[in-house]
Design a protein around this motif. Structure first.
Motif, mmCIF file in Angstrom:
data_model
loop_
_atom_site.group_PDB
_atom_site.id
_atom_site.type_symbol
_atom_site.label_atom_id
_atom_site.label_comp_id
_atom_site.label_asym_id
_atom_site.label_seq_id
_atom_site.Cartn_x
_atom_site.Cartn_y
_atom_site.Cartn_z
ATOM 1 N N GLU A 117 2.291 0.633 -0.958
ATOM 2 C CA GLU A 117 1.114 1.362 -0.483
ATOM 3 C C GLU A 117 0.366 0.560 0.582
ATOM 4 O O GLU A 117 0.261 -0.657 0.510
ATOM 5 N N GLY A 118 -0.142 1.280 1.572
ATOM 6 C CA GLY A 118 -0.897 0.626 2.633
ATOM 7 C C GLY A 118 -0.033 0.100 3.754
ATOM 8 O O GLY A 118 -0.476 -0.730 4.559
ATOM 9 N N ARG A 145 2.369 -1.943 3.690
ATOM 10 C CA ARG A 145 2.647 -3.368 3.524
ATOM 11 C C ARG A 145 4.091 -3.561 3.068
ATOM 12 O O ARG A 145 4.654 -2.705 2.391
#
Length: 440
Positions: free
Chosen positions: A311-312, A314
């Motif tokens: 998530e994000g 990354r």
């Protein structure tokens, strides 16, 4: 607080052993920060802000902003702190033509104008309030912001940003290090023979990545262009009186145009990368992967990238355990032992240089000519900005907004053939990146 009416004093450039170290600093008022703000920069994926979406916090070059879409679909990028008592507008309500602060109800539109101060006695006090705001442009699946003073330049008509989504795959990755070392990795043609080396077990893999597997010492040359630096990389082909030639580009001030995943489709492809500072210790790696045919295998890209992300945007691989390096695979499959995703290779290796790469500890060599020229070009451009001029690559005339000379190609030339003439044959033609009809 419109930035166009509030000039910023630019700090002087340092000199000495670490002459270019200052380029790692990108806050407002720093030489490099002011330079980067003279260009359009990608700030968010368009798909991340659909109608009805919550406001999105954005941090770029040390500034905390909020991106929001009002009820009429207009998109704004303004200061994250409310002009009243500095409340976080990422908590704000989207209503009445703007974003409303939940603390005292002050309402701001996409241009940072205060539309309402419901608890104030004066009906005109709101007219004197103006939040910092930045112009936005939508292109290639991303929102782009101009954060400099005055009238924004034209949005550059780069090949990788042309056409609709059927011609391109757009994504980004979080980078846990300074922007500059990541950007320099993109214009290092020698590392492709090592870092990205893979077992080429199929014809498709050979067509896509075969040029990277040749470890012969390359012949390197660079030349200045109106938008940055052109790189020529020639590698002798064993048993032939010919060499492979790879033409790539450093694009001022924090982008590149190279051949990548799309190469298996033949001529007419380009990957453009932007390394956009979040602050001095983090950046976003933006990828715009394009081919004129509209036949990119975006499903394969998505599968590979998503398998390496959490998530994000990354990487799932953590620095603390050396990015889950598989040393057994280094003997037969992947030189670095981090799988087949080139983005993962690049991010991991540049993060390994430290949060901010200390240039005083490096020993540059003949293979670093592109990096040396890019640093000097950034240094020269920062001085132009400090003197009030437009730096290299900023476009204000429609006649200059044609980038067919941004040649990206991998091919072969015979011994004695001119690499410059080879490149000119493509730059003088309008066909290299001309969009082909697609039913996708």
């Amino acid at each position: 607080m419109d930035t166009s009416t509030h000039p910023i004093t630019i700090k002087p450039r340092p000199r000495g052993a670490d002459r270019y170290q200052y380029l790692t600093q990108t806050n407002a008022g720093t030489p490099a920060g002011e330079l980067l703000r003279r260009y359009w920069q990608p700030v968010a994926l368009i798909d991340s802000l659909p109608a009805g979406a919550a406001p999105q916090p954005i941090r770029i070059m040390g500034e905390d902003l909020v991106l929001f879409r009002d009820e009429d679909g207009r998109v704004g990028l303004i200061d994250r702190k409310c002009a009243h008592r500095c409340t976080d507008l990422a908590l704000g309500r989207i209503e009445s033509g703007g974003i409303r602060c939940p603390y005292h109800g002050w309402l701001f539109d996409v241009n940072g104008r205060c539309l309402d101060q419901p608890a104030e006695a004066s009906a005109t006090a709101k007219d004197r309030i103006r939040m910092k705001s930045y112009p936005l442009h939508e292109a290639a699946g991303a929102f782009w912001a101009y954060m400099g003073p005055g009238e924004p330049p034209l949005f550059p008509n780069y090949p990788a940003l042309a056409g609709g989504s059927e011609y391109r795959y757009t994504t980004r990755w979080f980078g846990d290090c300074n922007w500059m070392q990541a950007s320099e990795g993109n214009i290092d043609p020698v590392h492709t023979s090592y870092l990205h080396q893979l077992e080429l077990s199929s014809a498709d893999m050979q067509a896509r990545w075969g040029v990277f597997s040749n470890q012969a010492r390359p012949e390197l040359a660079v030349e200045d262009t109106r938008f940055g630096v052109r790189l020529y990389t020639l590698r002798k082909i064993e048993g032939a009186d010919r060499s492979s030639i790879r033409i790539t580009n450093f694009v001022m001030p924090n982008a590149c145009a190279v051949g990548g995943f799309e190469g298996y489709l033949g001529d007419g492809g380009v990957t453009m990368l932007w390394d956009v500072p979040i602050d001095d210790e983090h950046h976003w790696r933006w990828e715009f992967i394009f081919h004129r045919s509209g036949k990119l295998d975006k499903a394969a890209l998505e599968e590979q990238y998503e398998s390496e992300k959490v998530e994000g945007d990354r990487m799932r691989r953590a620095k603390d355990d050396l990015y889950s390096q598989d040393r057994a695979s280094m003997e037969r499959q992947a030189y670095l032992g981090l799988g087949e995703c080139f983005s993962v290779h690049d991010i991991a290796i540049t993060q390994s240089q430290g949060t901010i790469h200390e240039q005083s500890g490096e020993h540059l060599s003949s293979s670093d000519i592109a990096i040396v020229r890019a640093r000097r070009m950034l240094d020269e451009a920062a001085q132009v900005v400090a003197e009030g001029g437009d730096p290299r690559g900023v476009v204000r005339d429609l006649a200059d907004n044609d980038f067919r000379d941004m040649v990206v190609i991998t091919g072969e030339i015979g011994t004695g053939e001119s690499k410059e003439a080879y490149c000119a044959g493509y730059s003088e033609s309008a066909e290299l990146f001309t969009l082909q009809p697609t039913t996708a």
